[in-house]
Design a protein around this motif. Sequence first.
Motif, PDB file in Angstrom:
ATOM      1  N   THR A 202       1.536   7.908   4.077  1.00 55.25           N
ATOM      2  CA  THR A 202       1.559   9.349   3.824  1.00 55.25           C
ATOM      3  C   THR A 202       1.491   9.612   2.326  1.00 55.25           C
ATOM      4  OG1 THR A 202       3.082   9.421   5.640  1.00 55.25           O
ATOM      5  CG2 THR A 202       2.795  11.465   4.435  1.00 55.25           C
ATOM      6  N   LEU A 203       2.287   8.785   1.590  1.00 54.67           N
ATOM      7  CA  LEU A 203       2.304   8.947   0.135  1.00 54.67           C
ATOM      8  C   LEU A 203       0.914   8.670  -0.444  1.00 54.67           C
ATOM      9  CD1 LEU A 203       4.478   9.518  -2.014  1.00 54.67           C
ATOM     10  CD2 LEU A 203       4.489   7.055  -2.459  1.00 54.67           C
TER      11      LEU A 203
ATOM     12  N   GLN B 176       7.257   2.040  10.105  1.00 53.89           N
ATOM     13  CA  GLN B 176       7.776   3.232   9.444  1.00 53.89           C
ATOM     14  C   GLN B 176       7.617   3.218   7.917  1.00 53.89           C
ATOM     15  OE1 GLN B 176      11.521   4.582  10.801  1.00 53.89           O
ATOM     16  NE2 GLN B 176      11.497   6.296   9.353  1.00 53.89           N
TER      17      GLN B 176
ATOM     18  N   ASN C 121      -1.823   8.877   1.167  1.00 48.23           N
ATOM     19  CA  ASN C 121      -2.697   9.988   1.566  1.00 48.23           C
ATOM     20  C   ASN C 121      -2.613  11.134   0.579  1.00 48.23           C
ATOM     21  OD1 ASN C 121      -3.961   9.067   3.726  1.00 48.23           O
ATOM     22  ND2 ASN C 121      -2.675  10.083   5.261  1.00 48.23           N
ATOM     23  N   ILE C 122      -1.366  11.474   0.246  1.00 45.97           N
ATOM     24  CA  ILE C 122      -1.179  12.605  -0.674  1.00 45.97           C
ATOM     25  C   ILE C 122      -1.812  12.291  -2.019  1.00 45.97           C
ATOM     26  CG2 ILE C 122       0.563  13.922  -1.975  1.00 45.97           C
ATOM     27  CD1 ILE C 122       2.388  13.522   0.548  1.00 45.97           C
TER      28      ILE C 122
ATOM     29  N   ALA D  92       4.071   3.579   7.298  1.00 47.27           N
ATOM     30  CA  ALA D  92       3.604   4.945   7.546  1.00 47.27           C
ATOM     31  C   ALA D  92       4.011   5.843   6.394  1.00 47.27           C
ATOM     32  CB  ALA D  92       4.193   5.453   8.859  1.00 47.27           C
ATOM     33  N   THR D  93       5.247   5.618   5.883  1.00 54.13           N
ATOM     34  CA  THR D  93       5.723   6.437   4.775  1.00 54.13           C
ATOM     35  C   THR D  93       4.811   6.246   3.566  1.00 54.13           C
ATOM     36  OG1 THR D  93       7.895   5.947   5.561  1.00 54.13           O
ATOM     37  CG2 THR D  93       7.766   6.996   3.406  1.00 54.13           C
TER      38      THR D  93
END
Length: 436
Positions: free
Chosen positions: A136-137, A129, A139-140, A132-133
Amino acid sequence: MSVLGDKIKNQYINLASSDNEKFYSYLSKISESEAITIYVYYDEGDNNFVNLYSTSLGIEIADFTNSLDRFSEYTSRITENNPVIFISSNENNDLMYYGGYLDTRDFVISNGYVIKECNVYFFLEDVIQPFATDFTLTNIMMGIALFISFILATVMSLFISYRISRPLQKISQQAKILASGNYDFIFDETGYLETVELGKSLNEMRNELAKTSKLQRQLISNISHDLRTPLTLIRSYAEMVRDLSYANDEKRTTHLNIIIDETDRLTNLVNDILTLSKLESGITKMDITYFSLSDLMLQIINRFEILTQRDSYEFITSIDKDVTINADRKKVEVAIYNLIANACNYTGEDKKVYINLSYDDGALVEIKDTGIGISIEDIDNIWNRYYRSSDLHKRAQIGTGLGLSIVKEIFEAHGFSYGVKSNDEHGSNFWFKINM
Ligand code: ADP
């Protein structure tokens, strides 16, 4: 998680009591395949902490035997920066949490799973998790970086193509103007290094083309002028013979001689034009032989003997004997003949012409006269076709205006060095040297 927890518990019952190493390697595998970190905490009861094991570190990291305070402090320190939770039991064998997130039971439950077996506690930490967080960050952030790079790249490429293509467009428009025969402009030399270089080269080409085109126009006008003058004379004298002097022997002979002289002039001119164009186009092949330059020069001088008898010319010669060279005999003959003819044409009142052949590190031929010489402005141009120095009033008697161009072509085809030394009023010294 609970299924995994039960599996680990069973393995512990089967393995750890007898073989700790095997149990730890089993934990490592699980931790890798499930992407979790597993902490194992041994409690011998009554806050008697034996040690702590973490699959992310792969070692038993501390021994806290009989030291709950030290264990608490240690775990607090670690959990300040990491979402790590350690578990122990209290006197009632209930679960206790140590570390940064001890109060947040919900968090523990959502992120991990605690199993108690005998006096051993396992804490399974789900590392997916947070990862993954982060992902995502990331990725952004990567998306933003990509977007910015895209914008930057687009702006840069638009800017570069503008800087490159604009001068190129301009150059291509100018090239079209050049193709139409207009040389009165200068190619753009702005933009990047390559376009500046291209502009410079095109300007050089434009200059050369302008010069060639000017020379061509001069050549045509000179040729037509030189052809027209004798033709007009021939026609006029022919008419005079027909209408007036045909009955008068003396006059008729004079007029017919003029016609013959002008016809000779025409023939010479046409021959010179042909010789020069053949030399320039490289049609005539070089016929290199080994011959005596001394003999050749004496033969040529002999041909001018008529001028000594008829017109009181004086040839002062100094010819070294037995100078032999490798060259195209006929062409060298033409060159020397032209130089001597010029010297006769342009020498001073004394009608003296000096002809030397000397041999040192090569054969040096010099043909000097005593005429008015050639001015500095003219000296570089006399080798050009149809160039006639501005301060010469005397019309060449034998010359066609092509003599020195022919000489130049012959010397250059052989690779001879050549030139002229001249001062106003002190005559000219035309020379060429055959290095050996
Ligand atoms: P032409 O003599 O028929 O005019 P050339 O090509 O032989 O043509 O010579 C070109 C020009 O060079 C001449 O018109 C003249 O102005 C100059 N020139 C050549 N030889 C001499 C010389 N010996 N002395 C002075 N000027 C010369």
